[in-house]
Design a protein around this motif. Structure first.
Motif, short mmCIF file in Angstrom:
data_model
loop_
_atom_site.label_atom_id
_atom_site.label_comp_id
_atom_site.label_asym_id
_atom_site.label_seq_id
_atom_site.Cartn_x
_atom_site.Cartn_y
_atom_site.Cartn_z
N VAL A 26 0.42 -4.35 2.16
CA VAL A 26 1.05 -5.27 1.20
C VAL A 26 0.80 -4.78 -0.22
O VAL A 26 1.72 -4.68 -1.04
CB VAL A 26 0.51 -6.71 1.36
N GLY A 27 -0.44 -4.47 -0.52
CA GLY A 27 -0.77 -3.99 -1.86
C GLY A 27 -0.11 -2.68 -2.20
O GLY A 27 0.36 -2.48 -3.33
N LEU A 28 -0.05 -1.77 -1.24
CA LEU A 28 0.60 -0.48 -1.47
C LEU A 28 2.08 -0.67 -1.76
O LEU A 28 2.65 0.01 -2.62
CB LEU A 28 0.42 0.42 -0.25
N TYR A 29 2.71 -1.60 -1.05
CA TYR A 29 4.13 -1.84 -1.30
C TYR A 29 4.38 -2.43 -2.68
O TYR A 29 5.33 -2.05 -3.37
CB TYR A 29 4.72 -2.79 -0.24
N ILE A 30 3.54 -3.37 -3.08
CA ILE A 30 3.74 -4.04 -4.37
C ILE A 30 3.80 -3.03 -5.51
O ILE A 30 4.62 -3.15 -6.43
CB ILE A 30 2.62 -5.07 -4.61
N SER A 31 2.95 -2.01 -5.47
CA SER A 31 2.91 -1.04 -6.56
C SER A 31 4.20 -0.26 -6.69
O SER A 31 4.58 0.13 -7.80
CB SER A 31 1.74 -0.07 -6.34
N ALA A 32 4.89 -0.03 -5.58
CA ALA A 32 6.17 0.68 -5.63
C ALA A 32 7.34 -0.28 -5.78
O ALA A 32 8.30 0.00 -6.51
CB ALA A 32 6.34 1.52 -4.37
N GLY A 33 7.26 -1.42 -5.10
CA GLY A 33 8.40 -2.33 -5.05
C GLY A 33 8.67 -3.08 -6.33
O GLY A 33 9.83 -3.25 -6.74
N ALA A 66 0.83 6.40 -8.27
CA ALA A 66 0.53 5.04 -8.71
C ALA A 66 -0.06 5.05 -10.12
O ALA A 66 0.27 4.18 -10.95
CB ALA A 66 -0.44 4.37 -7.73
N ALA A 67 -0.93 6.02 -10.41
CA ALA A 67 -1.49 6.12 -11.76
C ALA A 67 -0.39 6.42 -12.78
O ALA A 67 -0.36 5.83 -13.87
CB ALA A 67 -2.56 7.21 -11.79
N PHE A 68 0.52 7.31 -12.43
CA PHE A 68 1.64 7.63 -13.32
C PHE A 68 2.52 6.41 -13.55
O PHE A 68 2.98 6.15 -14.67
CB PHE A 68 2.46 8.77 -12.73
N THR A 69 2.74 5.64 -12.49
CA THR A 69 3.57 4.44 -12.60
C THR A 69 2.95 3.43 -13.56
O THR A 69 3.66 2.82 -14.38
CB THR A 69 3.74 3.78 -11.21
N ALA A 70 1.65 3.24 -13.48
CA ALA A 70 0.97 2.30 -14.39
C ALA A 70 1.11 2.75 -15.84
O ALA A 70 1.35 1.94 -16.74
CB ALA A 70 -0.50 2.19 -14.00
N LEU A 71 0.98 4.06 -16.07
CA LEU A 71 1.08 4.59 -17.43
C LEU A 71 2.50 4.53 -17.97
O LEU A 71 2.71 4.51 -19.18
CB LEU A 71 0.59 6.04 -17.46
N ALA A 117 8.01 8.30 -10.35
CA ALA A 117 7.03 7.26 -10.06
C ALA A 117 7.26 6.64 -8.68
O ALA A 117 6.37 6.63 -7.82
CB ALA A 117 7.07 6.20 -11.15
N HIS A 118 8.45 6.10 -8.47
CA HIS A 118 8.74 5.43 -7.19
C HIS A 118 8.73 6.42 -6.04
O HIS A 118 8.15 6.17 -4.98
CB HIS A 118 10.07 4.71 -7.27
N ALA A 119 9.38 7.57 -6.22
CA ALA A 119 9.45 8.56 -5.14
C ALA A 119 8.07 9.07 -4.75
O ALA A 119 7.79 9.31 -3.57
CB ALA A 119 10.33 9.73 -5.57
N GLY A 120 7.18 9.23 -5.73
CA GLY A 120 5.84 9.72 -5.45
C GLY A 120 5.04 8.77 -4.57
O GLY A 120 4.20 9.21 -3.77
N MET A 121 5.27 7.47 -4.73
CA MET A 121 4.60 6.50 -3.87
C MET A 121 5.35 6.29 -2.57
O MET A 121 4.75 6.14 -1.50
CB MET A 121 4.45 5.16 -4.62
N TYR A 122 6.66 6.28 -2.65
CA TYR A 122 7.48 5.91 -1.49
C TYR A 122 7.58 7.04 -0.47
O TYR A 122 7.70 6.79 0.73
CB TYR A 122 8.87 5.51 -1.98
N GLY A 123 7.56 8.29 -0.92
CA GLY A 123 7.69 9.43 -0.03
C GLY A 123 6.67 9.45 1.11
O GLY A 123 7.03 9.56 2.27
#
Length: 446
Positions: free
Chosen positions: A255-262, A322-327, A355-361
């Motif tokens: 759930v938490g992993l999805y939230i960061s990308a979704g 995820a770190a890149f997405t936050a920044l 950002a999204h692709a790096g987490m979602y891949g």
């Protein structure tokens, strides 16, 4: 069948998965997922651009848009239920049959939306039926993702699961490409024609796509891991109860992993279409074109990051993204606020293709490897779709926050950053899953 024959068959299946089986499963996952997400996204685009006036005309423009986004969110409420129901059949009866049904149901609901009369024709029944159809769409998608990634990852060689598992993930950007392309083609229509009949075209085109997807999925076979679970009598009577009782930690992490990308993804792919045109003065064409460019590039970067996770591991790739997405949260809106076309497209490209692709891949392989074989479809579906409930309310919540903040972007950027940090923490906690035994009934957290 006696135990000796079962053991011999299991050993043979584990030794080698024929490349043709892997390719068919990957293609079926890719094409089916693309079609499912095309259907899902055209609703989001229509909600941002058309549904407010067509189905909620008694509201003010801002309130009508919020009401349309609320119907978008209804689909996400249905997703966990779809994950439980389809996961039950996928873990007990088979992955293939469950996936055939999700595709058909999604397509049927989408086509009916395209035929639905608006408020001016049937009154209050128009928004009611729209909500019902949206619920059915979400219910079907709830069973799609977990089944597709389970099917592909279980049909892949151990050292290539990240890459092959990313093929269904490519359905997200490719579905976005298809939906954005179709809407870009009809966007030059006069507003009156777009609202009267133009918006219906993307929904009705789904008939052709669904026929293709069903044909392809009819030719796939069950995965070796599921066949072994079924033959050995390890299939659970109630997979959802088993998953929630004994695999709750893995579900919570997914759930938490999805939230960061979704959350960032739906901010960019749904909310920004409305926010950019109404608050920043960006044209609809510029926003749709930027979305299209970013989605095309993400179609390449998703499998790249999936393959990278085969070499480096799931956690390192996800943590970095995820770190890149936050920044990126606040700079994204600074770039958008310049009003310059090039910088707007750059913002979307960084958000989606990096950002999204790096987490979602790597997510598909990570989720599938995290759960035991006898609850894999159910566990991945529940975790992914519960995270989707949070992400699905993002367009509605951000719309209300922006209106309350007088059009300022900082509430959205803050929400984006918090979501990315949640995923970052979960990625620190979760164990590395690369290369684990997919035939075991124990999850990777044990």
């Amino acid at each position: 069948m006696n135990d000796t024959h079962i053991a011999a068959g299991a050993a043979e299946r584990r030794n080698e998965i024929p490349p043709a089986v892997t390719r068919r499963a990957g293609l079926a996952g890719l094409i089916g997922s693309t079609i499912e997400w095309y259907d899902f996204y055209i609703y989001g685009l229509a909600a941002a651009l058309v549904f407010g006036t067509e189905f909620f005309p008694e509201f003010s423009p801002a309130a009508g848009t919020l009401a349309a986004f609320a119907t978008f969110a209804v689909g996400f409420i249905a997703r966990p239920l779809g994950g439980i129901i389809f996961g039950h059949f996928g873990d007990r009866v088979g992955r293939k049959n469950a996936l055939m049904l999700t595709l058909f149901l999604m397509g049927a609901a989408t086509v009916v939306v395209g035929l639905l009369p608006n408020y001016h024709v049937i009154g209050i029944w128009a928004p009611i039926l729209l909500v019902v159809l949206r619920f059915l769409q979400g219910f079907a998608v709830g069973g799609e993702w977990g089944g597709a990634v389970t099917m592909v990852v279980e049909s892949s060689p151990r050292e290539r699961r990240g890459f092959y598992g990313s093929l269904p993930q490519m359905g997200v950007p490719l579905g976005l490409v298809l939906s954005t392309t179709v809407f870009a083609a009809i966007s030059p229509l006069p507003d009156e024609d777009l609202r009267a009949w133009g918006w219906r075209i993307p929904f009705l085109l789904s008939i052709v796509l669904i026929a293709v997807g069903l044909f392809i999925r009819s030719h796939i076979t069950e995965t070796p891991a599921f066949v072994e679970v079924k033959e050995s009598g390890r299939a659970q009577k109630l997979p959802a109860a088993e998953a929630l009782r004994h695999h709750w930690r893995a579900i919570a992490l997914t759930v938490g992993l999805y939230i960061s990308a979704g959350v960032p993804f739906y901010i960019v792919s749904v909310f920004v279409l409305s926010y950019g045109s109404s608050h920043l003065g960006l044209s609809r064409g510029v926003l749709l074109t930027g979305m299209l460019i970013a989605a095309v590039v993400e179609g390449v970067t998703v499998p790249y990051f999936g393959a990278l996770s085969d070499r480096l591991g799931r956690r390192p790739v996800f943590l970095t993204a995820a770190a890149f997405t936050a920044l990126l949260a606040f700079p994204f809106f600074w770039l958008l606020g310049t009003g310059q076309t090039g910088l707007t497209w750059l913002a979307m490209l960084l958000a989606l293709a990096v950002a999204h692709a790096g987490m979602y891949g790597p997510t598909a392989a990570l989720y599938a490897e995290l759960f035991g074989a006898n609850v894999r479809y159910t566990g991945t579906s529940i975790g992914y779709q519960l995270g989707g409930v949070v992400a699905g309310f993002v367009p509605l919540v951000t719309g209300a926050l922006v209106n309350a903040a007088g059009g300022a972007s900082w509430p959205i950027a803050s929400l984006w950053a918090v979501a990315a940090l949640i995923g970052l923490v979960c990625a620190v906690i979760v164990r590395e899953t690369r290369g684990r035994d997919l035939y075991s009934d124990r999850d990777a957290e044990h």
